[in-house]
Design a protein around this motif. Structure first.
Motif, PDB file in Angstrom:
ATOM      1  N   MET A 196     -13.198  53.988  85.537  1.00 53.83           N
ATOM      2  CA  MET A 196     -11.858  54.410  85.213  1.00 53.83           C
ATOM      3  C   MET A 196     -11.130  53.244  84.556  1.00 53.83           C
ATOM      4  O   MET A 196     -11.195  52.125  85.019  1.00 53.83           O
ATOM      5  N   LYS A 197     -10.441  53.553  83.472  1.00 54.39           N
ATOM      6  CA  LYS A 197      -9.723  52.519  82.741  1.00 54.39           C
ATOM      7  C   LYS A 197      -8.219  52.781  82.865  1.00 54.39           C
ATOM      8  O   LYS A 197      -7.741  53.872  82.601  1.00 54.39           O
ATOM      9  N   LEU A 198      -7.496  51.754  83.287  1.00 52.05           N
ATOM     10  CA  LEU A 198      -6.055  51.882  83.452  1.00 52.05           C
ATOM     11  C   LEU A 198      -5.331  51.557  82.154  1.00 52.05           C
ATOM     12  O   LEU A 198      -5.823  50.783  81.332  1.00 52.05           O
ATOM     13  N   THR A 199      -4.150  52.129  81.987  1.00 50.34           N
ATOM     14  CA  THR A 199      -3.345  51.796  80.826  1.00 50.34           C
ATOM     15  C   THR A 199      -2.754  50.404  81.009  1.00 50.34           C
ATOM     16  O   THR A 199      -2.734  49.868  82.113  1.00 50.34           O
ATOM     17  N   GLN A 200      -2.249  49.841  79.942  1.00 51.60           N
ATOM     18  CA  GLN A 200      -1.735  48.473  80.000  1.00 51.60           C
ATOM     19  C   GLN A 200      -0.492  48.353  80.865  1.00 51.60           C
ATOM     20  O   GLN A 200      -0.211  47.298  81.412  1.00 51.60           O
ATOM     21  N   ASP A 201       0.261  49.438  81.006  1.00 50.31           N
ATOM     22  CA  ASP A 201       1.470  49.359  81.815  1.00 50.31           C
ATOM     23  C   ASP A 201       1.279  49.980  83.202  1.00 50.31           C
ATOM     24  O   ASP A 201       2.243  50.328  83.866  1.00 50.31           O
ATOM     25  N   ALA A 202       0.044  50.083  83.673  1.00 47.32           N
ATOM     26  CA  ALA A 202      -0.222  50.696  84.974  1.00 47.32           C
ATOM     27  C   ALA A 202       0.425  49.927  86.116  1.00 47.32           C
ATOM     28  O   ALA A 202       0.784  50.507  87.127  1.00 47.32           O
ATOM     29  N   ARG A 203       0.597  48.623  85.963  1.00 49.89           N
ATOM     30  CA  ARG A 203       1.214  47.855  87.046  1.00 49.89           C
ATOM     31  C   ARG A 203       2.703  48.126  87.176  1.00 49.89           C
ATOM     32  O   ARG A 203       3.349  47.710  88.128  1.00 49.89           O
ATOM     33  N   HIS A 204       3.282  48.859  86.240  1.00 48.50           N
ATOM     34  CA  HIS A 204       4.697  49.227  86.289  1.00 48.50           C
ATOM     35  C   HIS A 204       4.891  50.637  86.841  1.00 48.50           C
ATOM     36  O   HIS A 204       5.879  51.290  86.534  1.00 48.50           O
ATOM     37  N   TRP A 205       3.955  51.100  87.652  1.00 47.95           N
ATOM     38  CA  TRP A 205       4.000  52.482  88.137  1.00 47.95           C
ATOM     39  C   TRP A 205       5.296  52.797  88.877  1.00 47.95           C
ATOM     40  O   TRP A 205       5.773  53.916  88.848  1.00 47.95           O
ATOM     41  N   ARG A 206       5.904  51.806  89.521  1.00 47.95           N
ATOM     42  CA  ARG A 206       7.150  52.049  90.262  1.00 47.95           C
ATOM     43  C   ARG A 206       8.305  52.387  89.326  1.00 47.95           C
ATOM     44  O   ARG A 206       9.272  53.016  89.739  1.00 47.95           O
ATOM     45  N   ARG A 207       8.227  51.958  88.097  1.00 51.09           N
ATOM     46  CA  ARG A 207       9.331  52.153  87.159  1.00 51.09           C
ATOM     47  C   ARG A 207       9.259  53.470  86.396  1.00 51.09           C
ATOM     48  O   ARG A 207      10.167  53.778  85.657  1.00 51.09           O
ATOM     49  N   LYS A 208       8.206  54.208  86.556  1.00 50.06           N
ATOM     50  CA  LYS A 208       8.040  55.455  85.805  1.00 50.06           C
ATOM     51  C   LYS A 208       8.682  56.612  86.552  1.00 50.06           C
ATOM     52  O   LYS A 208       8.020  57.550  86.987  1.00 50.06           O
ATOM     53  N   TRP A 209       9.987  56.537  86.704  1.00 48.83           N
ATOM     54  CA  TRP A 209      10.695  57.537  87.489  1.00 48.83           C
ATOM     55  C   TRP A 209      10.578  58.924  86.901  1.00 48.83           C
ATOM     56  O   TRP A 209      10.559  59.903  87.641  1.00 48.83           O
ATOM     57  N   SER A 210      10.520  59.048  85.577  1.00 48.09           N
ATOM     58  CA  SER A 210      10.426  60.383  84.999  1.00 48.09           C
ATOM     59  C   SER A 210       9.111  61.044  85.378  1.00 48.09           C
ATOM     60  O   SER A 210       9.063  62.253  85.614  1.00 48.09           O
ATOM     61  N   THR A 211       8.047  60.258  85.478  1.00 44.40           N
ATOM     62  CA  THR A 211       6.755  60.812  85.886  1.00 44.40           C
ATOM     63  C   THR A 211       6.819  61.296  87.330  1.00 44.40           C
ATOM     64  O   THR A 211       6.363  62.399  87.646  1.00 44.40           O
ATOM     65  N   TRP A 212       7.389  60.474  88.196  1.00 48.41           N
ATOM     66  CA  TRP A 212       7.485  60.861  89.610  1.00 48.41           C
ATOM     67  C   TRP A 212       8.418  62.053  89.792  1.00 48.41           C
ATOM     68  O   TRP A 212       8.114  62.969  90.564  1.00 48.41           O
ATOM     69  N   LEU A 213       9.537  62.064  89.088  1.00 51.94           N
ATOM     70  CA  LEU A 213      10.460  63.191  89.199  1.00 51.94           C
ATOM     71  C   LEU A 213       9.843  64.466  88.633  1.00 51.94           C
ATOM     72  O   LEU A 213      10.055  65.554  89.175  1.00 51.94           O
ATOM     73  N   GLY A 214       9.080  64.334  87.559  1.00 49.93           N
ATOM     74  CA  GLY A 214       8.391  65.497  87.010  1.00 49.93           C
ATOM     75  C   GLY A 214       7.376  66.061  87.985  1.00 49.93           C
ATOM     76  O   GLY A 214       7.234  67.286  88.126  1.00 49.93           O
ATOM     77  N   ALA A 215       6.663  65.178  88.674  1.00 47.82           N
ATOM     78  CA  ALA A 215       5.694  65.628  89.675  1.00 47.82           C
ATOM     79  C   ALA A 215       6.386  66.329  90.839  1.00 47.82           C
ATOM     80  O   ALA A 215       5.905  67.349  91.345  1.00 47.82           O
ATOM     81  N   VAL A 216       7.531  65.798  91.256  1.00 51.39           N
ATOM     82  CA  VAL A 216       8.292  66.426  92.342  1.00 51.39           C
ATOM     83  C   VAL A 216       8.816  67.795  91.907  1.00 51.39           C
ATOM     84  O   VAL A 216       8.713  68.774  92.657  1.00 51.39           O
ATOM     85  N   ALA A 217       9.352  67.873  90.694  1.00 54.45           N
ATOM     86  CA  ALA A 217       9.870  69.154  90.192  1.00 54.45           C
ATOM     87  C   ALA A 217       8.748  70.182  90.060  1.00 54.45           C
ATOM     88  O   ALA A 217       8.923  71.351  90.416  1.00 54.45           O
ATOM     89  N   ALA A 218       7.604  69.756  89.552  1.00 48.18           N
ATOM     90  CA  ALA A 218       6.471  70.678  89.409  1.00 48.18           C
ATOM     91  C   ALA A 218       5.942  71.125  90.767  1.00 48.18           C
ATOM     92  O   ALA A 218       5.576  72.298  90.950  1.00 48.18           O
ATOM     93  N   SER A 219       5.921  70.212  91.717  1.00 51.18           N
ATOM     94  CA  SER A 219       5.471  70.572  93.060  1.00 51.18           C
ATOM     95  C   SER A 219       6.418  71.574  93.712  1.00 51.18           C
ATOM     96  O   SER A 219       5.984  72.519  94.372  1.00 51.18           O
ATOM     97  N   ALA A 220       7.710  71.357  93.531  1.00 55.98           N
ATOM     98  CA  ALA A 220       8.688  72.291  94.087  1.00 55.98           C
ATOM     99  C   ALA A 220       8.555  73.664  93.432  1.00 55.98           C
ATOM    100  O   ALA A 220       8.606  74.691  94.112  1.00 55.98           O
ATOM    101  N   ALA A 221       8.372  73.683  92.122  1.00 58.57           N
ATOM    102  CA  ALA A 221       8.192  74.959  91.423  1.00 58.57           C
ATOM    103  C   ALA A 221       6.909  75.652  91.886  1.00 58.57           C
ATOM    104  O   ALA A 221       6.885  76.879  92.071  1.00 58.57           O
ATOM    105  N   GLY A 222       5.854  74.877  92.081  1.00 60.32           N
ATOM    106  CA  GLY A 222       4.607  75.448  92.586  1.00 60.32           C
ATOM    107  C   GLY A 222       4.766  76.014  93.983  1.00 60.32           C
ATOM    108  O   GLY A 222       4.252  77.092  94.301  1.00 60.32           O
ATOM    109  N   GLY A 223       5.489  75.287  94.832  1.00 64.64           N
ATOM    110  CA  GLY A 223       5.743  75.777  96.187  1.00 64.64           C
ATOM    111  C   GLY A 223       6.552  77.064  96.189  1.00 64.64           C
ATOM    112  O   GLY A 223       6.273  77.988  96.960  1.00 64.64           O
ATOM    113  N   LEU A 224       7.535  77.139  95.296  1.00 64.26           N
ATOM    114  CA  LEU A 224       8.324  78.370  95.190  1.00 64.26           C
ATOM    115  C   LEU A 224       7.484  79.528  94.653  1.00 64.26           C
ATOM    116  O   LEU A 224       7.657  80.678  95.069  1.00 64.26           O
ATOM    117  N   GLY A 225       6.567  79.223  93.744  1.00 68.08           N
ATOM    118  CA  GLY A 225       5.671  80.259  93.231  1.00 68.08           C
ATOM    119  C   GLY A 225       4.745  80.790  94.306  1.00 68.08           C
ATOM    120  O   GLY A 225       4.524  82.002  94.411  1.00 68.08           O
TER     121      GLY A 225
END
Length: 79
Positions: free
Chosen positions: A1-30
């Protein structure tokens, strides 16, 4: 597995985490909507309300997090 160059900044990718939370909530509602009535009766109203609220709030915050937080991932000075 090859990581991207900014993988160590995973804490700063709030849009990714918020998108995952929103998708999970939508999936749970479905899943809730497709479940039989006897299964829906097992879910308390407060949990359903919390799931709806989390989905809406996270979904609304994704564009804001994308425009603000991820710009700092590109600079080395913010490490």
């Amino acid at each position: 597995m090859k990581l991207t160059q900014d993988a160590r900044h995973w804490r700063r990718k709030w849009s990714t985490w918020l998108g995952a939370v929103a998708a999970s909530a939508a999936g749970g509602l479905g899943v809730y909507a497709m479940a039989p009535e006897r299964a829906q009766n097992l879910v308390p109203d407060w949990a359903l309300g919390a799931l709806i609220t989390v989905g809406i709030v996270a979904g609304l915050l994704v564009p804001l997090a994308t425009s603000i937080a991820q710009a700092s991932c590109e600079t080395e000075e913010n490490v």
